[in-house]
Design a protein around this motif. Structure first.
Motif, PDB file in Angstrom:
ATOM      1  N   ILE A   1       0.550  -0.995   0.049  1.00  0.00           N
ATOM      2  CA  ILE A   1      -0.064   0.452  -0.038  1.00  0.00           C
ATOM      3  C   ILE A   1       0.874   1.450  -0.141  1.00  0.00           C
ATOM      4  O   ILE A   1       0.529   2.354  -0.487  1.00  0.00           O
TER       5      ILE A   1
ATOM      6  N   THR B   1      -3.650   4.264   8.489  1.00  0.00           N
ATOM      7  CA  THR B   1      -4.134   2.473   7.552  1.00  0.00           C
ATOM      8  C   THR B   1      -5.067   1.341   8.692  1.00  0.00           C
ATOM      9  O   THR B   1      -4.345   0.957   9.890  1.00  0.00           O
TER      10      THR B   1
ATOM     11  N   VAL C   1      -7.332  -5.481  -0.141  1.00  0.00           N
ATOM     12  CA  VAL C   1      -7.100  -4.633  -0.764  1.00  0.00           C
ATOM     13  C   VAL C   1      -6.587  -5.109  -2.209  1.00  0.00           C
ATOM     14  O   VAL C   1      -5.068  -6.192  -2.527  1.00  0.00           O
TER      15      VAL C   1
ATOM     16  N   VAL D   1      -6.269  -0.653  -4.665  1.00  0.00           N
ATOM     17  CA  VAL D   1      -4.438   0.142  -4.451  1.00  0.00           C
ATOM     18  C   VAL D   1      -4.597   1.689  -4.489  1.00  0.00           C
ATOM     19  O   VAL D   1      -3.985   2.095  -3.738  1.00  0.00           O
TER      20      VAL D   1
END
Length: 339
Positions: free
Chosen positions: A14, A125, A198, A241
């Motif tokens: 990420i 996150t 993701v 992502v």
């Protein structure tokens, strides 16, 4: 002079896209990695930004150690905190999940409060894991929003399966951040982002296909012949992502995002839908991608509401087909480069 943000966990899947988003928007980024080797793996993807001085590196080997971030948070205007364990098969839950998740988050919040009054926003996150209630099962007809919190306690999680323990670790970290803000009244505000699974292109450095991050490996197994049948879906929503990276940028730059949490999700999905997209767009992978029940309707399970991110952050989201096609292309290119 461009603003400088600290990005933790900068060598991750990420984080690579967050680097793209912030550097592309003109920010300088101080990338936290664990070692010189990690720095080198990131650096060669961003040579022009290193040469221009827009990208620099700092080392923090263990983010959960008290004071770990004291020096690296100095002289930045903001923090993007992505570093957190993503382990679905942990043995020692406290050591591998609960303590690192909570202490890693608190470590950076404490460091900023103590050492840098200039910081205005910390974006963390988090994960849909901190919102989902696994005890309710598939919750047909239910729609999760930012008001939902994972209700499982640490005590319950210690006696649960590893996946449940991981989900609780994300809730622990997120709650710790908001509790810190409420009690300590720091100079900064916190924003948390809650993606489910993701997916999307792999841009970070990968040494071999056997060392893919968890999300990439999840899709790669559907296209490399290792899965003979379509797996049972575990979580029924995903985020691209690249869209998640954009959400970090918007969460950092949008004033209204202060002290807010956002579900970041593109769409509901099943592994059957992923397999259908792969087989449709990559005929050469048909023999390796399970067919299953092609075109099966979406099951009666929960949904996620992403309207808050659209209305307050101005988010737009890619289609599932674009996400899957671009991810498969990147995995095929990576596979070719490593053989």
């Amino acid at each position: 002079m461009p603003e400088t943000v600290l990005l933790t966990g900068a060598s991750g899947y990420i984080a690579a896209h967050i680097l793209d988003a912030f550097l592309g928007a003109g920010f300088h980024v101080r990338a936290q990695v664990r070692s010189k080797g990690s720095e080198e793996r990131v650096k060669h993807h961003y040579t022009k930004y290193v040469d221009s001085g827009a990208l620099s590196f700092v080392y923090v080997e263990d983010i959960s150690v008290p004071g770990a971030f004291d020096e690296v948070v100095k002289d930045v205007e903001g923090v993007i905190h992505t570093a957190s364990p993503f382990i679905l098969n942990a043995k020692d839950y406290d050591k591998d999940l609960f303590d690192p998740a909570r202490n890693g988050t608190l470590s950076i919040l404490q460091a900023v409060k103590k050492n840098n009054p200039k910081v205005k926003r910390i974006v963390i996150t988090s994960s849909f894991a901190s919102a989902i209630d696994m005890s309710k099962g598939l919750r047909s007809g239910y729609t999760y929003t930012e008001a939902d919190w994972n209700p499982m306690t640490i005590e319950e999680a210690r006696n649960a399966d590893p996946t449940s323990a991981y989900l609780v670790s994300k809730e622990i970290a997120e709650h710790a951040a908001y509790e810190f803000e409420e009690k300590e009244h720091p100079n900064f505000t916190v924003t948390t982002l809650l993606p489910p699974m993701v997916y999307g292109p792999v841009e970070h450095d990968v040494s071999s296909m056997s060392h893919l991050n968890t999300s990439a490996a999840d899709v790669y197994r559907l296209m490399n012949g290792s899965e003979k049948s379509v797996p049972e879906t575990g979580f029924y929503a995903y985020a691209d992502v690249r869209d998640l990276a954009k959400a970090h940028l918007l969460a950092y730059t949008t004033e209204a995002a202060a002290n807010q949490r956002y579900l970041i999700t593109n769409a509901s999905y099943t592994y059957q839908m992923l397999c259908d997209i792969i087989r449709k767009n990559f005929p050469e992978l048909k023999d390796k991608t399970p067919e299953g029940d092609a075109g099966a309707p979406f099951p009666n399970v929960y949904h996620l509401d992403n309207s808050k991110s659209i209305e307050e952050l101005g988010m737009t989201y890619r289609t599932m087909e674009e996400s899957v096609v671009d991810m498969v292309k990147s995995l095929l290119a990576l596979e070719k480069s490593l053989t």
